[in-house]
Scaffold this active site. Structure first.
Site, mmCIF file in Angstrom:
data_model
loop_
_atom_site.group_PDB
_atom_site.id
_atom_site.type_symbol
_atom_site.label_atom_id
_atom_site.label_comp_id
_atom_site.label_asym_id
_atom_site.label_seq_id
_atom_site.Cartn_x
_atom_site.Cartn_y
_atom_site.Cartn_z
ATOM 1 N N ASP A 126 0.229 -0.800 -0.278
ATOM 2 C CA ASP A 126 0.060 0.449 -0.291
ATOM 3 C C ASP A 126 0.809 0.631 -0.027
ATOM 4 O O ASP A 126 2.126 1.432 0.839
ATOM 5 C CB ASP A 126 -1.001 -0.713 1.288
ATOM 6 C CG ASP A 126 -2.486 1.067 0.862
ATOM 7 O OD1 ASP A 126 -1.809 1.582 0.930
ATOM 8 O OD2 ASP A 126 -3.341 -0.123 0.899
ATOM 9 N N PHE B 55 -6.826 -4.419 -4.783
ATOM 10 C CA PHE B 55 -8.051 -3.832 -3.543
ATOM 11 C C PHE B 55 -7.477 -1.846 -4.409
ATOM 12 O O PHE B 55 -8.277 -1.743 -3.943
ATOM 13 C CB PHE B 55 -7.917 -3.602 -2.453
ATOM 14 C CG PHE B 55 -8.669 -4.476 -2.053
ATOM 15 C CD1 PHE B 55 -10.156 -5.016 -1.715
ATOM 16 C CD2 PHE B 55 -8.076 -6.011 -1.653
ATOM 17 C CE1 PHE B 55 -10.340 -6.450 -1.239
ATOM 18 C CE2 PHE B 55 -8.248 -6.991 -0.706
ATOM 19 C CZ PHE B 55 -9.614 -6.953 -0.903
ATOM 20 N N ALA B 56 -6.389 -1.894 -4.274
ATOM 21 C CA ALA B 56 -5.109 -0.438 -4.227
ATOM 22 C C ALA B 56 -6.034 0.155 -5.671
ATOM 23 O O ALA B 56 -5.916 -0.106 -6.671
ATOM 24 C CB ALA B 56 -3.998 -0.704 -4.896
ATOM 25 N N ASP C 170 -28.315 10.043 -10.577
ATOM 26 C CA ASP C 170 -28.094 8.965 -9.178
ATOM 27 C C ASP C 170 -29.377 7.865 -9.163
ATOM 28 O O ASP C 170 -30.654 8.952 -9.707
ATOM 29 C CB ASP C 170 -27.938 10.268 -7.640
ATOM 30 C CG ASP C 170 -26.793 10.204 -6.750
ATOM 31 O OD1 ASP C 170 -26.177 9.744 -7.597
ATOM 32 O OD2 ASP C 170 -27.102 11.170 -5.918
ATOM 33 N N PHE D 247 -29.931 14.201 -0.198
ATOM 34 C CA PHE D 247 -29.636 14.717 -2.187
ATOM 35 C C PHE D 247 -30.808 13.914 -2.964
ATOM 36 O O PHE D 247 -30.839 13.229 -3.330
ATOM 37 C CB PHE D 247 -28.380 13.953 -2.626
ATOM 38 C CG PHE D 247 -27.035 14.764 -2.462
ATOM 39 C CD1 PHE D 247 -26.895 16.147 -2.627
ATOM 40 C CD2 PHE D 247 -26.971 14.497 -0.925
ATOM 41 C CE1 PHE D 247 -26.041 16.755 -1.923
ATOM 42 C CE2 PHE D 247 -25.081 14.894 -0.642
ATOM 43 C CZ PHE D 247 -25.378 16.009 -1.429
ATOM 44 N N HIS E 192 -19.515 8.462 1.768
ATOM 45 C CA HIS E 192 -20.416 7.263 1.888
ATOM 46 C C HIS E 192 -21.541 7.646 2.970
ATOM 47 O O HIS E 192 -21.042 7.890 4.092
ATOM 48 C CB HIS E 192 -20.180 5.957 2.715
ATOM 49 C CG HIS E 192 -19.144 5.120 1.454
ATOM 50 N ND1 HIS E 192 -17.578 4.617 1.269
ATOM 51 C CD2 HIS E 192 -18.079 5.709 -0.223
ATOM 52 C CE1 HIS E 192 -17.213 4.441 0.334
ATOM 53 N NE2 HIS E 192 -17.822 4.794 -0.528
ATOM 54 N N LYS F 114 -12.870 0.641 -13.680
ATOM 55 C CA LYS F 114 -13.202 -0.668 -13.541
ATOM 56 C C LYS F 114 -14.099 -2.011 -14.685
ATOM 57 O O LYS F 114 -12.824 -2.890 -14.318
ATOM 58 C CB LYS F 114 -14.490 -0.532 -11.851
ATOM 59 C CG LYS F 114 -13.260 0.206 -10.705
ATOM 60 C CD LYS F 114 -12.087 -0.786 -10.107
ATOM 61 C CE LYS F 114 -11.841 -0.253 -9.043
ATOM 62 N NZ LYS F 114 -11.036 -1.044 -8.088
ATOM 63 N N TYR G 7 -14.637 6.579 -12.834
ATOM 64 C CA TYR G 7 -14.100 5.780 -11.839
ATOM 65 C C TYR G 7 -14.815 4.420 -12.280
ATOM 66 O O TYR G 7 -14.437 3.393 -12.568
ATOM 67 C CB TYR G 7 -14.303 6.202 -10.454
ATOM 68 C CG TYR G 7 -14.597 4.810 -9.669
ATOM 69 C CD1 TYR G 7 -13.703 3.960 -8.825
ATOM 70 C CD2 TYR G 7 -15.542 4.042 -9.012
ATOM 71 C CE1 TYR G 7 -13.531 3.634 -8.208
ATOM 72 C CE2 TYR G 7 -15.701 3.169 -8.214
ATOM 73 C CZ TYR G 7 -14.945 2.599 -7.325
ATOM 74 O OH TYR G 7 -14.768 1.923 -7.199
ATOM 75 N N PHE H 86 -21.554 -3.739 -4.042
ATOM 76 C CA PHE H 86 -22.278 -2.638 -4.102
ATOM 77 C C PHE H 86 -21.842 -1.787 -2.057
ATOM 78 O O PHE H 86 -20.722 -1.208 -2.310
ATOM 79 C CB PHE H 86 -24.339 -3.100 -3.325
ATOM 80 C CG PHE H 86 -24.180 -3.545 -4.954
ATOM 81 C CD1 PHE H 86 -25.595 -2.771 -5.585
ATOM 82 C CD2 PHE H 86 -23.843 -4.208 -6.039
ATOM 83 C CE1 PHE H 86 -25.731 -3.200 -7.312
ATOM 84 C CE2 PHE H 86 -23.690 -4.832 -6.613
ATOM 85 C CZ PHE H 86 -25.442 -4.229 -7.491
#
Length: 329
Positions: free
Chosen positions: A38, A77-78, A286, A210, A191, A149, A145, A173
């Site tokens: 990391d 995960f990085a 959203d 929101f 989050h 992925k 993003y 999720f």
């Protein structure tokens, strides 16, 4: 797989971050030999399990020399993971996520590292046409993003087909909760649950909702929250079931959606604080509802989320937050 005779020698990139640190801890406890890599750009050195080896550095830069030692697998995960930043600074995300992952994949090929478990995301689906969302849903990410992925998922498929890599991508999720001393502490928090808990702690005046005009029972957006320990345990199962030459993709979620108002109410119940809230306009892009269909993971990995109650998820996160506040004086 937890028996010592089945112990694996593993690299965990991003293992000082939230999900990576919990997963590394569960791997260590299952008897595996874990090396965490990391760069601490968003992770924390004290989040690395004390029984794991720790190398501070960029995953792509370290991979070539490290994998030469011989490993049974990599859990990757990085990543850069702020959606808003990905739209304003896309180069950072294409470089940090895609280029880094390609270099890691090539190092794995060069040194014969046979297994990969990749931290993917529900953001690959964009605005879904159906709910719950199956793995067969169209992948149309609405932000950089999610696009990076998805690009990595495509690259992994290519490497599995060409080089026999045994690979699994896990599309998360909303991850929440904590595991003892391992939990969520981002410098830039986006989050919902940790943001609401910041209000309960007195670090934030109110929580913003929101949009309150969604076509949902209480008119706020509905999301699927999965406990971080359930998520970590899916990675252990993915390692066990990865098959040479195949790339399998699994959604990981609770299968139950909770609205923003339900999350706020659960936080009020757990913390005993009123948690003032204010309604703000909807954010562009959203979706009303994002809930996972995790049937494939249940059937093929034997995975089932155990920590599904929202108050339990919130309680673990709150206890982690309060313990850190106490430790810091």
């Amino acid at each position: 797989m937890s028996e010592q005779s089945n112990a694996l020698k593993l690299v965990v990139t991003g293992g000082a971050g939230y999900v990576g640190s919990v997963c590394a801890a569960r791997l260590v406890e299952a008897g595996h030999q874990v090396t965490v890599v990391d760069d601490l750009s968003t992770g924390h050195a004290d989040a690395v399990h004390p029984d794991a080896r720790f190398i501070e550095g960029d995953a792509a830069e370290v991979a070539g020399s490290l994998l030469r030692e011989g490993f049974d697998g990599v859990l990757h995960f990085a990543a850069k993971s702020l959606v808003g930043e990905s739209m304003t600074d896309p180069a950072k995300y294409w470089e940090g996520n895609v280029v880094t992952s390609l270099r890691l994949l090539e190092a794995m090929r060069e040194h014969g590292t046979p297994r990969l478990v990749f931290s993917s995301t529900a953001a690959t689906y964009g605005e879904p046409e159906q709910s719950p969302i199956p793995e067969s849903a169209p992948t149309r990410p609405t932000n950089t993003y999610g696009a990076t992925k998805l690009a990595i998922d495509h690259a992994i498929t290519s490497f599995a087909g060409a080089h026999g890599l045994a690979a699994v991508s896990l599309r998360y999720f909303n991850v929440a909760g904590a595991y003892g001393t391992f939990g969520e502490r981002h410098a830039t928090e986006t989050h919902v649950i940790p943001l609401v808990l910041q209000v309960a702690s007195g670090d934030r005046e109110r929580i913003q909702i929101f949009g309150d005009d969604y076509p949902t029972p209480d008119h706020t957006a509905v999301r699927d929250y999965i406990h971080v320990v359930d998520l970590a345990d899916a990675h252990l199962l993915a390692l066990k079931h990865a098959t040479a030459g195949a790339h399998r993709i699994y959604n990981l979620g609770n299968g139950t959606g909770f609205s923003v108002l339900q999350v706020i109410e659960a936080c009020r119940e757990v913390t005993g604080h009123p948690v003032p809230a204010a309604v703000a306009p909807r954010r562009a892009g959203d979706p009303s509802v994002l809930v996972a269909a995790s049937d494939r993971a249940r059937e093929e990995l034997g995975w089932k989320p155990e920590r599904t109650e929202l108050t339990g998820i919130v309680r673990d996160a709150w206890e982690f937050t309060q313990a850190r506040r106490t430790a810091q004086g």
